[in-house]
Enzyme design. Structure first.
Site, mmCIF file in Angstrom:
data_model
loop_
_atom_site.group_PDB
_atom_site.id
_atom_site.type_symbol
_atom_site.label_atom_id
_atom_site.label_comp_id
_atom_site.label_asym_id
_atom_site.label_seq_id
_atom_site.Cartn_x
_atom_site.Cartn_y
_atom_site.Cartn_z
ATOM 1 N N LEU A 1 62.269 16.605 32.030
ATOM 2 C CA LEU A 1 61.209 16.780 31.036
ATOM 3 C C LEU A 1 61.065 15.422 30.371
ATOM 4 O O LEU A 1 62.070 14.715 30.172
ATOM 5 C CB LEU A 1 61.586 17.826 29.985
ATOM 6 N N ASP A 2 59.861 15.052 30.011
ATOM 7 C CA ASP A 2 59.648 13.764 29.345
ATOM 8 C C ASP A 2 60.417 13.708 28.034
ATOM 9 O O ASP A 2 60.679 14.751 27.418
ATOM 10 C CB ASP A 2 58.165 13.562 28.995
ATOM 11 N N LEU A 3 60.651 12.487 27.582
ATOM 12 C CA LEU A 3 61.328 12.266 26.295
ATOM 13 C C LEU A 3 60.671 13.092 25.193
ATOM 14 O O LEU A 3 61.332 13.706 24.363
ATOM 15 C CB LEU A 3 61.235 10.760 25.959
ATOM 16 N N ARG B 1 50.545 16.256 31.356
ATOM 17 C CA ARG B 1 49.855 15.254 30.524
ATOM 18 C C ARG B 1 48.767 14.553 31.323
ATOM 19 O O ARG B 1 47.662 14.341 30.846
ATOM 20 C CB ARG B 1 50.852 14.210 29.986
#
Ligand code: URA
Length: 235
Positions: A103-105, A191
């Protein structure tokens, strides 16, 4: 995840790390049918067959966790920039677990951690088409046409995304909360999908993995998964 053989032996309860080095140096350890006498040897314990004096080592208990990841934590096992790691949030677990996928930051939500490499591999394998459900707070109000385009697939990096399921959960004048269900795990996929149709993602949260939902697990907390939970992932 590769680790030094003596470390794996010690964790499996065979001996101390120092004594495990002696076992290796004296030719008593085999990995996948080969006698190993080098201390530098690194092995992936989840898929190697390791024998000491001809007997398979007792492997570490397999453990499966569901973490509600907060923003600001990264899903790698180390970080040269010293950022916080998701594994910092499960420090009280004695087993060495790793996150399944990424998962992204800045993304929150459902993240599975385990020490079972085969299980992780099967969740991530595209043939299982396991759904990942996200709630994306996006700028603006996506039109029917935008929802239709995202649902049927848009081009990212020269390849079409697989069909997705979308529904608008809430709409305000300048932003909308959209549920999007995909079964791919391309980098920053949600995103970039919204960006491609002109709606920046302001906040992103994964709410479910397959049919396993976060429900009311608080942010930054984890729970151990039961067999029934694990089946929910694949159902
Ligand atoms: N899609 C994204 O854009 N980011 C994530 O962290 C997960 C899916």
């Amino acid at each position: 995840m590769e680790e030094r053989l003596q470390k794996i032996l010690a964790r499996a309860g065979v001996s101390s790390r120092r004594a495990a080095e002696q076992l290796i140096l004296t030719g008593r350890v085999q990995v996948d049918g080969q006698i190993i006498t080098q201390l530098g040897c690194k092995v992936n314990a989840s898929n190697a067959r390791i024998l000491v004096d001809g007997k398979a080592i007792g492997s570490e208990k397999k453990i499966y966790l569901l973490l509600n990841k907060p923003a600001g934590y990264i899903t790698t096992l180390s970080d040269p920039q010293g950022r916080k790691l998701v594994t910092d949030l499960v420090r009280d677990i004695p087993e060495r677990v790793f996150p399944v996928g990424r998962l992204d930051l800045d993304t929150e939500g459902a993240l599975i951690l385990t020490n079972d490499g085969a299980f992780a591999h099967s969740i991530l394998h595209p043939s299982h088409e396991i759904n990942r459900t996200y709630e994306a707070l996006v700028r603006g109000q996506p039109s029917h046409n935008v929802i239709r385009r995202l649902s049927s697939g848009i081009e990212l990096d020269g390849a079409l995304t697989f069909p997705a399921k979308l529904r608008i959960l809430r709409q305000e004048s300048h932003r909308s909360l959209v549920e999007i269900i995909i079964h791919e795990g391309r980098k920053r996929q949600v995103r970039r999908m919204f960006q491609a149709v002109g709606h920046r993602v302001l906040h992103l949260r994964r709410t479910a993995y397959g049919n396993l939902r976060l429900n009311n697990l608080p942010l930054g907390h984890y729970r151990e998964l039961s067999q029934v939970d694990i089946e929910q992932i694949f159902s």
